[in-house]
Design a protein around this motif. Structure first.
Motif, PDB file in Angstrom:
ATOM      1  N   ASP A 101       0.827  -1.205   0.000  1.00 37.23           N
ATOM      2  CA  ASP A 101       0.000   0.000   0.000  1.00 37.23           C
ATOM      3  C   ASP A 101       0.862   1.255   0.000  1.00 37.23           C
ATOM      4  N   ALA A 102       1.969   1.219   0.740  1.00 34.68           N
ATOM      5  CA  ALA A 102       2.844   2.391   0.798  1.00 34.68           C
ATOM      6  C   ALA A 102       3.444   2.692  -0.571  1.00 34.68           C
ATOM      7  N   ILE A 103       3.842   1.637  -1.289  1.00 34.18           N
ATOM      8  CA  ILE A 103       4.424   1.829  -2.614  1.00 34.18           C
ATOM      9  C   ILE A 103       3.385   2.400  -3.575  1.00 34.18           C
ATOM     10  N   GLU A 104       2.143   1.891  -3.487  1.00 35.08           N
ATOM     11  CA  GLU A 104       1.095   2.321  -4.409  1.00 35.08           C
ATOM     12  C   GLU A 104       0.515   3.681  -4.041  1.00 35.08           C
ATOM     13  N   ARG A 105       0.276   3.930  -2.732  1.00 37.34           N
ATOM     14  CA  ARG A 105      -0.430   5.140  -2.302  1.00 37.34           C
ATOM     15  C   ARG A 105       0.483   6.348  -2.191  1.00 37.34           C
ATOM     16  N   LEU A 106       1.719   6.110  -1.763  1.00 35.26           N
ATOM     17  CA  LEU A 106       2.604   7.227  -1.453  1.00 35.26           C
ATOM     18  C   LEU A 106       3.778   7.362  -2.425  1.00 35.26           C
ATOM     19  N   GLY A 107       3.797   6.528  -3.466  1.00 32.53           N
ATOM     20  CA  GLY A 107       4.835   6.670  -4.478  1.00 32.53           C
ATOM     21  C   GLY A 107       6.237   6.456  -3.954  1.00 32.53           C
ATOM     22  N   LEU A 108       6.445   5.399  -3.178  1.00 35.31           N
ATOM     23  CA  LEU A 108       7.749   5.170  -2.549  1.00 35.31           C
ATOM     24  C   LEU A 108       8.650   4.246  -3.360  1.00 35.31           C
ATOM     25  N   ALA A 109       8.235   3.861  -4.569  1.00 30.33           N
ATOM     26  CA  ALA A 109       9.021   2.908  -5.342  1.00 30.33           C
ATOM     27  C   ALA A 109      10.453   3.390  -5.556  1.00 30.33           C
ATOM     28  N   ALA A 110      10.616   4.683  -5.835  1.00 29.44           N
ATOM     29  CA  ALA A 110      11.961   5.208  -6.114  1.00 29.44           C
ATOM     30  C   ALA A 110      12.904   5.019  -4.934  1.00 29.44           C
ATOM     31  N   LEU A 111      12.358   5.053  -3.704  1.00 34.95           N
ATOM     32  CA  LEU A 111      13.212   4.888  -2.530  1.00 34.95           C
ATOM     33  C   LEU A 111      13.779   3.477  -2.423  1.00 34.95           C
ATOM     34  N   LEU A 112      13.138   2.510  -3.116  1.00 31.89           N
ATOM     35  CA  LEU A 112      13.644   1.138  -3.090  1.00 31.89           C
ATOM     36  C   LEU A 112      14.941   1.000  -3.865  1.00 31.89           C
ATOM     37  N   LEU A 113      15.340   2.049  -4.571  1.00 27.72           N
ATOM     38  CA  LEU A 113      16.616   2.023  -5.281  1.00 27.72           C
ATOM     39  C   LEU A 113      17.788   2.261  -4.339  1.00 27.72           C
ATOM     40  N   GLU A 114      17.509   2.504  -3.056  1.00 27.74           N
ATOM     41  CA  GLU A 114      18.560   2.744  -2.074  1.00 27.74           C
ATOM     42  C   GLU A 114      18.766   1.479  -1.239  1.00 27.74           C
ATOM     43  N   PRO A 115      20.029   0.976  -1.143  1.00 27.40           N
ATOM     44  CA  PRO A 115      20.292  -0.290  -0.465  1.00 27.40           C
ATOM     45  C   PRO A 115      19.760  -0.346   0.962  1.00 27.40           C
ATOM     46  N   GLU A 116      19.888   0.759   1.727  1.00 29.26           N
ATOM     47  CA  GLU A 116      19.431   0.728   3.120  1.00 29.26           C
ATOM     48  C   GLU A 116      17.925   0.534   3.217  1.00 29.26           C
ATOM     49  N   MET A 117      17.199   0.984   2.198  1.00 33.37           N
ATOM     50  CA  MET A 117      15.760   0.773   2.186  1.00 33.37           C
ATOM     51  C   MET A 117      15.441  -0.697   1.948  1.00 33.37           C
ATOM     52  N   LEU A 118      16.131  -1.314   1.018  1.00 33.86           N
ATOM     53  CA  LEU A 118      15.868  -2.720   0.712  1.00 33.86           C
ATOM     54  C   LEU A 118      16.167  -3.617   1.907  1.00 33.86           C
ATOM     55  N   GLU A 119      17.152  -3.238   2.692  1.00 31.25           N
ATOM     56  CA  GLU A 119      17.490  -4.038   3.870  1.00 31.25           C
ATOM     57  C   GLU A 119      16.418  -3.945   4.945  1.00 31.25           C
ATOM     58  N   ALA A 120      15.558  -2.923   4.862  1.00 30.35           N
ATOM     59  CA  ALA A 120      14.536  -2.719   5.888  1.00 30.35           C
ATOM     60  C   ALA A 120      13.201  -3.355   5.543  1.00 30.35           C
ATOM     61  N   VAL A 121      13.001  -3.768   4.282  1.00 32.91           N
ATOM     62  CA  VAL A 121      11.686  -4.246   3.875  1.00 32.91           C
ATOM     63  C   VAL A 121      11.499  -5.726   4.181  1.00 32.91           C
ATOM     64  N   GLU A 122      10.238  -6.142   4.191  1.00 32.73           N
ATOM     65  CA  GLU A 122       9.867  -7.550   4.335  1.00 32.73           C
ATOM     66  C   GLU A 122       9.705  -8.129   2.929  1.00 32.73           C
ATOM     67  N   PRO A 123      10.585  -9.059   2.515  1.00 31.37           N
ATOM     68  CA  PRO A 123      10.526  -9.565   1.140  1.00 31.37           C
ATOM     69  C   PRO A 123       9.257 -10.370   0.879  1.00 31.37           C
ATOM     70  N   ASP A 124       8.622 -10.162  -0.274  1.00 33.20           N
ATOM     71  CA  ASP A 124       7.502 -10.980  -0.714  1.00 33.20           C
ATOM     72  C   ASP A 124       7.388 -10.875  -2.230  1.00 33.20           C
ATOM     73  N   VAL A 125       6.442 -11.636  -2.805  1.00 30.16           N
ATOM     74  CA  VAL A 125       6.305 -11.709  -4.259  1.00 30.16           C
ATOM     75  C   VAL A 125       6.039 -10.335  -4.862  1.00 30.16           C
ATOM     76  N   HIS A 126       5.203  -9.530  -4.225  1.00 33.38           N
ATOM     77  CA  HIS A 126       4.844  -8.224  -4.782  1.00 33.38           C
ATOM     78  C   HIS A 126       6.033  -7.270  -4.753  1.00 33.38           C
ATOM     79  N   LEU A 127       6.847  -7.351  -3.707  1.00 32.45           N
ATOM     80  CA  LEU A 127       8.048  -6.528  -3.658  1.00 32.45           C
ATOM     81  C   LEU A 127       9.010  -6.921  -4.779  1.00 32.45           C
TER      82      LEU A 127
END
Length: 388
Positions: free
Chosen positions: A96-122
Protein backbone atom coordinates in the motif's frame (compact mmCIF):
# COMPACT_ATOMS: atom_id res chain seq x y z
CA UNK A 1 -19.51 -11.36 43.38
CA UNK A 2 -21.61 -8.61 41.84
CA UNK A 3 -18.73 -6.14 42.22
CA UNK A 4 -16.31 -8.54 40.58
CA UNK A 5 -18.70 -9.13 37.68
CA UNK A 6 -19.17 -5.39 37.18
CA UNK A 7 -15.43 -4.90 37.11
CA UNK A 8 -15.05 -7.56 34.42
CA UNK A 9 -17.83 -5.93 32.41
CA UNK A 10 -16.10 -2.56 32.57
CA UNK A 11 -12.82 -4.08 31.44
CA UNK A 12 -14.56 -5.81 28.52
CA UNK A 13 -16.22 -2.54 27.53
CA UNK A 14 -12.91 -0.67 27.67
CA UNK A 15 -11.29 -3.32 25.50
CA UNK A 16 -14.05 -3.03 22.92
CA UNK A 17 -13.65 0.76 22.85
CA UNK A 18 -9.90 0.40 22.47
CA UNK A 19 -10.32 -1.92 19.51
CA UNK A 20 -12.88 0.35 17.84
CA UNK A 21 -10.54 3.29 18.40
CA UNK A 22 -7.71 1.41 16.62
CA UNK A 23 -10.02 0.55 13.72
CA UNK A 24 -11.56 4.02 13.33
CA UNK A 25 -8.32 5.91 13.68
CA UNK A 26 -9.50 8.71 15.95
CA UNK A 27 -10.69 12.07 14.74
CA UNK A 28 -13.67 14.17 15.78
CA UNK A 29 -16.25 11.77 14.35
CA UNK A 30 -15.02 8.44 15.65
CA UNK A 31 -17.02 8.73 18.89
CA UNK A 32 -15.19 6.31 21.19
CA UNK A 33 -13.59 8.93 23.44
CA UNK A 34 -10.80 6.44 24.00
CA UNK A 35 -7.26 7.80 24.36
CA UNK A 36 -4.32 5.61 23.32
CA UNK A 37 -0.97 5.34 25.02
CA UNK A 38 2.21 3.25 24.88
CA UNK A 39 2.33 0.52 22.25
CA UNK A 40 -1.23 1.25 21.07
CA UNK A 41 -0.32 4.86 20.31
CA UNK A 42 2.80 3.76 18.43
CA UNK A 43 0.83 1.24 16.34
CA UNK A 44 -1.76 3.91 15.59
CA UNK A 45 0.93 6.34 14.49
CA UNK A 46 2.41 3.71 12.13
CA UNK A 47 -1.03 3.14 10.60
CA UNK A 48 -1.70 6.87 10.43
CA UNK A 49 1.54 7.52 8.57
CA UNK A 50 0.21 5.38 5.72
CA UNK A 51 -3.57 5.61 5.83
CA UNK A 52 -4.17 9.06 7.35
CA UNK A 53 -4.59 12.36 5.61
CA UNK A 54 -2.31 14.88 7.26
CA UNK A 55 1.13 15.07 8.86
CA UNK A 56 1.85 13.35 12.15
CA UNK A 57 -0.80 12.83 14.81
CA UNK A 58 -3.14 15.62 15.82
CA UNK A 59 -3.66 16.86 19.38
CA UNK A 60 -7.00 15.06 19.45
CA UNK A 61 -5.37 11.73 18.56
CA UNK A 62 -6.63 11.54 14.99
CA UNK A 63 -4.71 9.26 12.69
CA UNK A 64 -2.74 11.22 10.08
CA UNK A 65 -0.16 10.59 7.36
CA UNK A 66 3.46 11.39 8.15
CA UNK A 67 5.86 9.33 6.04
CA UNK A 68 7.06 12.26 4.02
CA UNK A 69 9.41 11.35 1.21
CA UNK A 70 12.78 10.86 2.90
CA UNK A 71 14.53 7.51 3.08
CA UNK A 72 15.34 7.80 6.83
CA UNK A 73 11.71 8.40 7.81
CA UNK A 74 10.47 5.56 5.62
CA UNK A 75 13.18 3.22 6.92
CA UNK A 76 12.12 4.00 10.50
CA UNK A 77 8.50 3.38 9.58
CA UNK A 78 9.37 0.04 7.99
CA UNK A 79 11.13 -0.96 11.18
CA UNK A 80 8.13 0.10 13.26
CA UNK A 81 5.57 -1.91 11.32
CA UNK A 82 7.77 -5.02 11.48
CA UNK A 83 7.83 -4.57 15.26
CA UNK A 84 4.08 -4.12 15.72
CA UNK A 85 2.48 -6.30 13.04
CA UNK A 86 2.82 -9.89 11.73
CA UNK A 87 4.66 -10.54 8.47
CA UNK A 88 1.48 -10.98 6.38
CA UNK A 89 0.19 -7.56 7.51
CA UNK A 90 3.59 -5.93 6.96
CA UNK A 91 3.61 -7.14 3.35
CA UNK A 92 0.18 -5.59 2.71
CA UNK A 93 1.21 -2.29 4.30
CA UNK A 94 4.43 -2.16 2.26
CA UNK A 95 2.46 -2.75 -0.93
CA UNK A 96 0.00 0.00 0.00
CA UNK A 97 2.84 2.39 0.80
CA UNK A 98 4.42 1.83 -2.61
CA UNK A 99 1.10 2.32 -4.41
CA UNK A 100 -0.43 5.14 -2.30
CA UNK A 101 2.60 7.23 -1.45
CA UNK A 102 4.83 6.67 -4.48
CA UNK A 103 7.75 5.17 -2.55
CA UNK A 104 9.02 2.91 -5.34
CA UNK A 105 11.96 5.21 -6.11
CA UNK A 106 13.21 4.89 -2.53
CA UNK A 107 13.64 1.14 -3.09
CA UNK A 108 16.62 2.02 -5.28
CA UNK A 109 18.56 2.74 -2.07
CA UNK A 110 20.29 -0.29 -0.46
CA UNK A 111 19.43 0.73 3.12
CA UNK A 112 15.76 0.77 2.19
CA UNK A 113 15.87 -2.72 0.71
CA UNK A 114 17.49 -4.04 3.87
CA UNK A 115 14.54 -2.72 5.89
CA UNK A 116 11.69 -4.25 3.88
CA UNK A 117 9.87 -7.55 4.33
CA UNK A 118 10.53 -9.56 1.14
CA UNK A 119 7.50 -10.98 -0.71
CA UNK A 120 6.30 -11.71 -4.26
CA UNK A 121 4.84 -8.22 -4.78
CA UNK A 122 8.05 -6.53 -3.66
CA UNK A 123 9.99 -8.68 -6.13
CA UNK A 124 7.64 -7.52 -8.89
CA UNK A 125 8.27 -3.90 -7.95
CA UNK A 126 12.05 -4.41 -7.93
CA UNK A 127 11.94 -6.07 -11.34
CA UNK A 128 9.99 -3.13 -12.76
CA UNK A 129 12.76 -0.83 -11.42
CA UNK A 130 15.57 -3.07 -12.66
CA UNK A 131 16.69 -0.85 -15.54
CA UNK A 132 16.82 2.24 -13.30
CA UNK A 133 18.62 0.48 -10.46
CA UNK A 134 22.14 1.77 -9.69
CA UNK A 135 24.97 -0.74 -9.35
CA UNK A 136 25.21 -0.06 -5.61
CA UNK A 137 21.68 -1.41 -5.18
CA UNK A 138 21.67 -4.38 -7.54
CA UNK A 139 23.39 -6.87 -5.24
CA UNK A 140 21.04 -6.00 -2.38
CA UNK A 141 18.07 -6.34 -4.73
CA UNK A 142 19.29 -9.73 -5.93
CA UNK A 143 19.59 -10.87 -2.32
CA UNK A 144 16.00 -9.82 -1.64
CA UNK A 145 14.75 -11.58 -4.77
CA UNK A 146 16.76 -14.72 -4.00
CA UNK A 147 15.27 -14.93 -0.51
CA UNK A 148 11.74 -14.88 -1.92
CA UNK A 149 12.60 -17.36 -4.69
CA UNK A 150 14.14 -19.81 -2.21
CA UNK A 151 11.05 -19.58 0.00
CA UNK A 152 8.79 -20.29 -2.97
CA UNK A 153 10.94 -23.20 -4.16
CA UNK A 154 10.89 -24.72 -0.69
CA UNK A 155 7.10 -24.43 -0.61
CA UNK A 156 6.29 -25.56 -4.16
CA UNK A 157 9.05 -27.81 -5.51
CA UNK A 158 8.48 -31.13 -3.71
CA UNK A 159 4.74 -31.29 -4.40
CA UNK A 160 5.21 -30.22 -8.02
CA UNK A 161 7.82 -32.91 -8.70
CA UNK A 162 5.75 -35.61 -6.98
CA UNK A 163 2.55 -34.68 -8.83
CA UNK A 164 4.17 -34.45 -12.25
CA UNK A 165 6.25 -37.60 -11.78
CA UNK A 166 3.05 -39.51 -11.11
CA UNK A 167 1.42 -38.00 -14.20
CA UNK A 168 4.43 -38.89 -16.37
CA UNK A 169 4.46 -42.45 -15.06
CA UNK A 170 0.78 -42.87 -15.85
CA UNK A 171 1.13 -41.35 -19.31
CA UNK A 172 4.05 -43.70 -20.08
CA UNK A 173 2.14 -46.81 -18.98
CA UNK A 174 1.20 -49.10 -21.88
CA UNK A 175 -1.48 -51.80 -21.98
CA UNK A 176 0.21 -54.20 -24.45
CA UNK A 177 3.79 -54.38 -23.20
CA UNK A 178 6.36 -56.83 -24.40
CA UNK A 179 7.14 -59.57 -21.89
CA UNK A 180 10.28 -57.93 -20.53
CA UNK A 181 8.47 -54.55 -20.24
CA UNK A 182 5.62 -55.84 -18.03
CA UNK A 183 5.27 -54.14 -14.64
CA UNK A 184 4.24 -57.25 -12.70
CA UNK A 185 3.40 -55.48 -9.43
CA UNK A 186 0.87 -53.18 -11.11
CA UNK A 187 -0.41 -55.95 -13.36
CA UNK A 188 -1.16 -58.25 -10.40
CA UNK A 189 -2.85 -55.48 -8.42
CA UNK A 190 -5.03 -54.60 -11.42
CA UNK A 191 -6.11 -58.23 -11.87
CA UNK A 192 -6.65 -59.49 -8.32
CA UNK A 193 -10.38 -59.87 -9.09
CA UNK A 194 -9.36 -62.60 -11.53
CA UNK A 195 -7.73 -64.80 -8.90
CA UNK A 196 -8.57 -68.51 -9.39
CA UNK A 197 -8.41 -70.35 -6.01
CA UNK A 198 -8.34 -73.82 -7.57
CA UNK A 199 -5.20 -72.91 -9.51
CA UNK A 200 -3.84 -70.48 -6.88
CA UNK A 201 -3.04 -67.98 -9.59
CA UNK A 202 -4.14 -64.69 -11.10
CA UNK A 203 -5.28 -64.66 -14.72
CA UNK A 204 -4.31 -61.23 -16.09
CA UNK A 205 -6.89 -59.77 -18.43
CA UNK A 206 -4.86 -56.56 -18.74
CA UNK A 207 -1.10 -56.23 -18.78
CA UNK A 208 0.51 -53.02 -17.55
CA UNK A 209 4.00 -51.99 -18.44
CA UNK A 210 6.34 -49.24 -19.53
CA UNK A 211 7.78 -48.47 -22.93
CA UNK A 212 11.48 -48.80 -23.56
CA UNK A 213 11.90 -45.02 -23.47
CA UNK A 214 10.37 -44.69 -19.99
CA UNK A 215 13.53 -43.19 -18.55
CA UNK A 216 14.13 -40.69 -21.37
CA UNK A 217 12.49 -37.33 -21.95
CA UNK A 218 8.75 -38.00 -22.12
CA UNK A 219 7.24 -34.55 -22.49
CA UNK A 220 8.17 -31.06 -23.61
CA UNK A 221 6.78 -28.01 -21.81
CA UNK A 222 6.94 -24.44 -23.10
CA UNK A 223 6.10 -21.67 -20.64
CA UNK A 224 5.21 -18.52 -22.59
CA UNK A 225 4.97 -15.61 -20.16
CA UNK A 226 3.52 -12.15 -20.70
CA UNK A 227 5.82 -9.66 -18.95
CA UNK A 228 3.50 -6.66 -19.07
CA UNK A 229 3.37 -4.74 -15.80
CA UNK A 230 0.11 -6.29 -14.60
CA UNK A 231 1.64 -9.78 -14.73
CA UNK A 232 4.44 -9.18 -12.20
CA UNK A 233 3.41 -11.81 -9.63
CA UNK A 234 2.73 -14.34 -12.39
CA UNK A 235 6.23 -13.80 -13.80
CA UNK A 236 7.74 -14.54 -10.38
CA UNK A 237 5.79 -17.76 -9.85
CA UNK A 238 6.25 -18.93 -13.45
CA UNK A 239 10.01 -18.48 -13.19
CA UNK A 240 10.14 -20.61 -10.04
CA UNK A 241 7.95 -23.31 -11.58
CA UNK A 242 10.08 -23.20 -14.73
CA UNK A 243 13.20 -23.94 -12.69
CA UNK A 244 11.41 -26.82 -10.92
CA UNK A 245 10.24 -28.34 -14.23
CA UNK A 246 13.72 -27.93 -15.73
CA UNK A 247 15.15 -29.95 -12.84
CA UNK A 248 13.07 -32.98 -13.93
CA UNK A 249 14.97 -35.11 -16.46
CA UNK A 250 11.80 -36.47 -18.04
CA UNK A 251 10.55 -32.98 -19.00
CA UNK A 252 12.31 -30.75 -21.53
CA UNK A 253 11.37 -27.24 -20.41
CA UNK A 254 11.58 -23.99 -22.36
CA UNK A 255 10.81 -20.58 -20.85
CA UNK A 256 9.92 -17.66 -23.09
CA UNK A 257 8.99 -14.13 -21.97
CA UNK A 258 7.53 -11.47 -24.19
CA UNK A 259 6.16 -7.95 -24.53
CA UNK A 260 6.41 -6.65 -28.09
CA UNK A 261 9.68 -8.59 -28.36
CA UNK A 262 10.35 -12.23 -27.49
CA UNK A 263 13.20 -13.42 -25.25
CA UNK A 264 14.10 -17.07 -24.71
CA UNK A 265 15.48 -17.52 -21.16
CA UNK A 266 15.75 -21.31 -21.26
CA UNK A 267 19.52 -21.33 -20.77
CA UNK A 268 19.06 -19.48 -17.46
CA UNK A 269 16.52 -21.89 -15.97
CA UNK A 270 19.03 -23.35 -13.53
CA UNK A 271 18.73 -20.09 -11.58
CA UNK A 272 15.27 -18.46 -11.45
CA UNK A 273 16.83 -15.27 -10.06
CA UNK A 274 18.74 -14.89 -13.33
CA UNK A 275 15.49 -15.55 -15.18
CA UNK A 276 13.69 -12.83 -13.24
CA UNK A 277 16.40 -10.26 -13.82
CA UNK A 278 16.31 -11.21 -17.49
CA UNK A 279 12.70 -10.02 -17.72
CA UNK A 280 11.62 -6.45 -18.33
CA UNK A 281 8.23 -5.74 -16.80
CA UNK A 282 6.07 -3.20 -18.61
CA UNK A 283 5.65 -2.27 -22.25
CA UNK A 284 3.29 -3.56 -24.92
CA UNK A 285 2.08 -7.06 -25.73
CA UNK A 286 2.41 -9.17 -28.88
CA UNK A 287 1.05 -12.62 -28.07
CA UNK A 288 0.99 -13.64 -31.73
CA UNK A 289 4.74 -13.06 -32.11
CA UNK A 290 5.46 -14.99 -28.91
CA UNK A 291 3.33 -17.96 -30.00
CA UNK A 292 4.98 -17.93 -33.43
CA UNK A 293 8.34 -18.35 -31.72
CA UNK A 294 7.04 -21.12 -29.44
CA UNK A 295 5.44 -22.91 -32.40
CA UNK A 296 8.80 -22.90 -34.21
CA UNK A 297 10.40 -24.76 -31.29
CA UNK A 298 7.89 -27.64 -31.18
CA UNK A 299 9.39 -30.89 -32.50
CA UNK A 300 7.00 -33.47 -30.99
CA UNK A 301 3.51 -31.93 -30.97
CA UNK A 302 1.76 -34.93 -29.40
CA UNK A 303 4.19 -34.80 -26.45
CA UNK A 304 4.22 -31.03 -25.98
CA UNK A 305 2.37 -28.77 -23.55
CA UNK A 306 2.32 -25.02 -24.22
CA UNK A 307 1.33 -22.83 -21.27
CA UNK A 308 0.47 -19.26 -22.18
CA UNK A 309 0.38 -17.02 -19.09
CA UNK A 310 -1.23 -13.74 -20.11
CA UNK A 311 -4.16 -11.43 -19.46
CA UNK A 312 -4.75 -11.67 -23.25
CA UNK A 313 -4.68 -7.95 -23.98
CA UNK A 314 -3.23 -8.50 -27.44
CA UNK A 315 -1.41 -5.71 -29.24
CA UNK A 316 -0.47 -7.92 -32.19
CA UNK A 317 -2.59 -9.62 -34.84
CA UNK A 318 -5.57 -11.21 -33.11
CA UNK A 319 -6.68 -13.52 -35.92
CA UNK A 320 -3.15 -14.80 -36.46
CA UNK A 321 -2.85 -15.52 -32.75
CA UNK A 322 -6.01 -17.63 -32.77
CA UNK A 323 -4.94 -19.43 -35.97
CA UNK A 324 -1.66 -20.40 -34.31
CA UNK A 325 -3.44 -21.81 -31.28
CA UNK A 326 -5.82 -23.76 -33.54
CA UNK A 327 -2.90 -25.13 -35.57
CA UNK A 328 -1.03 -26.27 -32.47
CA UNK A 329 -4.17 -27.93 -31.10
CA UNK A 330 -4.78 -29.69 -34.43
CA UNK A 331 -1.21 -31.02 -34.40
CA UNK A 332 -1.75 -32.60 -30.99
CA UNK A 333 -0.27 -29.94 -28.70
CA UNK A 334 -1.90 -29.51 -25.29
CA UNK A 335 -2.51 -25.76 -24.97
CA UNK A 336 -3.17 -24.18 -21.56
CA UNK A 337 -4.07 -20.50 -21.05
CA UNK A 338 -3.60 -19.02 -17.59
CA UNK A 339 -4.89 -15.48 -17.09
CA UNK A 340 -2.73 -15.28 -13.97
CA UNK A 341 -0.47 -17.54 -11.94
CA UNK A 342 -0.75 -15.99 -8.50
CA UNK A 343 -2.77 -15.81 -5.28
CA UNK A 344 -4.43 -12.55 -6.29
CA UNK A 345 -7.62 -14.03 -7.72
CA UNK A 346 -9.21 -13.34 -11.11
CA UNK A 347 -7.38 -10.49 -12.89
CA UNK A 348 -8.62 -8.00 -15.45
CA UNK A 349 -8.39 -9.70 -18.84
CA UNK A 350 -9.66 -9.57 -22.41
CA UNK A 351 -12.96 -11.49 -22.24
CA UNK A 352 -13.36 -11.66 -26.02
CA UNK A 353 -10.00 -13.35 -26.51
CA UNK A 354 -10.65 -15.68 -23.58
CA UNK A 355 -13.97 -16.76 -25.14
CA UNK A 356 -12.31 -17.30 -28.53
CA UNK A 357 -9.63 -19.52 -26.99
CA UNK A 358 -12.26 -21.49 -25.08
CA UNK A 359 -14.06 -22.10 -28.38
CA UNK A 360 -10.82 -23.64 -29.67
CA UNK A 361 -10.68 -26.00 -26.70
CA UNK A 362 -8.17 -23.93 -24.72
CA UNK A 363 -10.14 -22.47 -21.79
CA UNK A 364 -8.54 -19.46 -20.11
CA UNK A 365 -8.64 -19.21 -16.32
CA UNK A 366 -6.72 -17.81 -13.37
CA UNK A 367 -4.62 -20.36 -11.51
CA UNK A 368 -3.16 -20.29 -8.01
CA UNK A 369 0.36 -21.66 -7.38
CA UNK A 370 -1.16 -24.48 -5.32
CA UNK A 371 -3.34 -25.58 -8.26
CA UNK A 372 -0.63 -25.32 -10.91
CA UNK A 373 0.87 -28.82 -10.38
CA UNK A 374 -2.59 -30.37 -10.85
CA UNK A 375 -3.17 -28.33 -14.01
CA UNK A 376 0.17 -29.45 -15.44
CA UNK A 377 -0.46 -33.08 -14.47
CA UNK A 378 -3.80 -33.03 -16.29
CA UNK A 379 -2.21 -31.45 -19.37
CA UNK A 380 0.59 -34.03 -19.43
CA UNK A 381 -1.95 -36.86 -19.22
CA UNK A 382 -4.25 -35.20 -21.80
CA UNK A 383 -7.24 -35.22 -19.50
CA UNK A 384 -9.65 -32.37 -18.67
CA UNK A 385 -8.03 -29.48 -16.81
CA UNK A 386 -9.13 -28.79 -13.21
CA UNK A 387 -10.55 -25.38 -14.07
CA UNK A 388 -11.48 -23.58 -10.79
Amino acid sequence: MAGAGGSVGVRDGDERLRRWRMVLGGGEGEGTGCALSGRDAQMDAALGALYGGGEGTSRKGARAAGLGGSAPSVARWLGDIRTYFPSSVVQVMQRDAIERLGLAALLLEPEMLEAVEPDVHLVGTLLSLNKAMPETTKETARAVVRKVVEQLEQKLAARTRATLTGALDRSARISRPRHHDIDWNRTIRANLKNYLPEYRTVVPERLIGYGRAAQSVKKEVILCIDQSGSMAASVVYASVFGAVLASMRSIATRLVVFDTAVVDLTDQLDDPVDVLFGTQLGGGTDINRALAYCQSKITRPADTVVVLISDLYEGGIRNEMLKRVAAMKAAGVEFVTLLALSDEGAPAYDHEHAAALAALGAPAFACTPDLFPEVMAAALEKRPLPVP
